[in-house]
Enzyme design. Structure first.
Site, mmCIF file in Angstrom:
data_model
loop_
_atom_site.group_PDB
_atom_site.id
_atom_site.type_symbol
_atom_site.label_atom_id
_atom_site.label_comp_id
_atom_site.label_asym_id
_atom_site.label_seq_id
_atom_site.Cartn_x
_atom_site.Cartn_y
_atom_site.Cartn_z
ATOM 1 N N ASN A 246 116.015 6.030 53.397
ATOM 2 C CA ASN A 246 116.559 5.416 54.618
ATOM 3 C C ASN A 246 118.082 5.413 54.581
ATOM 4 O OD1 ASN A 246 114.457 4.274 56.617
ATOM 5 N ND2 ASN A 246 113.600 3.894 54.583
ATOM 6 N N LYS B 290 119.751 -17.910 41.410
ATOM 7 C CA LYS B 290 119.811 -17.020 42.575
ATOM 8 C C LYS B 290 121.070 -17.314 43.389
ATOM 9 C CE LYS B 290 117.021 -15.613 46.519
ATOM 10 N NZ LYS B 290 116.072 -14.553 46.250
ATOM 11 N N MET C 282 114.286 -4.872 47.205
ATOM 12 C CA MET C 282 113.063 -5.564 46.803
ATOM 13 C C MET C 282 113.313 -7.021 46.369
ATOM 14 S SD MET C 282 111.068 -3.235 47.579
ATOM 15 C CE MET C 282 109.477 -3.791 46.996
ATOM 16 N N ILE D 154 116.188 -12.428 50.391
ATOM 17 C CA ILE D 154 117.545 -12.917 50.677
ATOM 18 C C ILE D 154 117.520 -14.452 50.676
ATOM 19 C CG2 ILE D 154 119.394 -12.959 52.415
ATOM 20 C CD1 ILE D 154 119.074 -10.201 51.131
ATOM 21 N N HIS E 274 110.662 -2.574 57.788
ATOM 22 C CA HIS E 274 109.404 -2.861 57.090
ATOM 23 C C HIS E 274 108.340 -1.866 57.547
ATOM 24 C CE1 HIS E 274 106.383 -5.148 54.986
ATOM 25 N NE2 HIS E 274 105.610 -4.970 56.042
HETATM 26 C C1 GRF Z 1 110.740 1.944 53.176
HETATM 27 O O1 GRF Z 1 109.426 2.359 53.416
HETATM 28 C C2 GRF Z 1 111.018 0.611 53.828
HETATM 29 O O2 GRF Z 1 110.243 0.391 54.963
HETATM 30 C C3 GRF Z 1 110.633 -0.363 52.759
HETATM 31 O O3 GRF Z 1 111.014 0.240 51.562
HETATM 32 C C4 GRF Z 1 110.994 1.658 51.708
HETATM 33 C C5 GRF Z 1 112.311 2.176 51.218
HETATM 34 O O4 GRF Z 1 112.325 3.572 51.067
HETATM 35 N N1 GRF Z 1 111.252 -1.651 53.018
HETATM 36 P P1 GRF Z 1 113.671 4.334 50.728
HETATM 37 O O5 GRF Z 1 114.230 3.762 49.425
HETATM 38 O O6 GRF Z 1 114.625 4.132 51.867
HETATM 39 O O7 GRF Z 1 113.269 5.762 50.553
#
Ligand code: GRF
Length: 189
Positions: free
Chosen positions: A13, A65, A90, A93, A109
Site C-alpha cells: 500500500n 505505550k 499492526m 493507536i 482494512h
Molecule cells: C493490507 O491488506 C491492509 O488492508 C492491512 O494490512 C495489509 C498491508 O499490506 N491493514 P501491505 O504491507 O501494504 O502490503
C-alpha cells in the site's frame, strides 16, 4: 499536506501511494515519513530506496505505550506531519496519538467493516462464506477498526476463488482505493 505512513510489513500500500505521488496524481501530498515498529519490515527498505525519510521506533524500548507514543509524536511534530496513514501497521493507536491527531489518522482494512474487524479480515470473511467482501478506508478512533467509514470497494467471491485469489483481488482494490481516498481528502484541504 505532509503525510506519514505507518507500516509493519511488506508495504504494497505504501508502494501504491508512492507511485501515485510520483505520477503526479496526488499533487497536495508530500510523502514526508515512513514509520515502522519492525526493523526488518520490507516497507522501510522500499521507502529508503525512494528517498523517503524512514524511522524505526522500537516499542519494546519504552516503559509504556504512552512513553512510546510520546516519542512517536515528537518525531511526527519534528516532521510537521498533518495526516497519519496506517497501511498494515499492526499496533493499536493509543490515547497520545489519538488526542494529538484526532480526525487525522486513517486506516485501510481488508473487509467490509463493520464485518470482520481484526487481524484476519480476508481469511475470516472467506471462512465465513460471504459472497461479497471488500476493502474499507476509515478514520481511526479508540476501537479496533471501528472509526467512521470514508470509502469502501467490493469484491465478489465466486466458487472458484481461494484465499489466495481473494487476497490478490483485495490488494488490487486496496492499491486503487487508498490513493483515491487520499486524493479526495487532500483536495478538500
Ligand atoms: C493490507 O491488506 C491492509 O488492508 C492491512 O494490512 C495489509 C498491508 O499490506 N491493514 P501491505 O504491507 O501494504 O502490503
Amino acid at each position: 499536506m505532509k503525510i506519514a505512513i505507518f507500516a509493519s510489513g511488506t508495504g504494497t500500500n505504501y508502494q501504491a501511494i508512492a507511485a501515485a505521488v510520483a505520477a503526479g496524481q496526488l499533487p497536495q501530498v508530500e510523502l514526508a515519513l515512513v514509520l515502522s515498529d519492525r526493523p526488518q519490515a520490507p516497507v522501510l527498505a522500499k521507502a529508503a530506496a525512494d528517498h523517503v525519510p524512514t524511522v524505526f521506533v522500537d516499542p519494546k524500548a519504552y516503559g509504556s505505550k504512552m512513553a512510546f507514543e510520546e516519542h512517536v509524536l515528537e518525531i511526527l511534530q519534528n516532521h510537521q506531519i498533518d495526516l497519519i496513514v496506517l497501511a498494515g501497521y499492526m499496533r493499536i493507536i493509543g490515547q497520545i496519538l489519538l488526542a494529538a491527531y484526532r480526525g487525522k489518522i486513517i486506516n485501510i482494512h481488508p473487509s467490509l467493516l463493520p464485518s470482520f474487524p481484526g487481524k484476519n479480515g480476508i481469511a475470516d470473511a472467506f471462512a465465513y462464506g460471504v459472497k461479497i467482501t471488500g476493502a474499507t478506508v476509515h478514520y481511526v478512533d479508540d476501537g479496533i477498526d471501528t472509526g467512521p467509514i470514508i470509502a469502501q470497494e467490493t469484491i465478489r467471491i465466486t466458487p472458484d476463488d481461494t484465499l489466495a485469489t481473494i487476497t490478490e483481488k483485495m490488494h488490487q482494490i486496496e492499491h486503487r482505493l487508498y490513493p483515491a481516498v487520499l486524493a479526495e481528502l487532500t483536495e478538500k484541504g
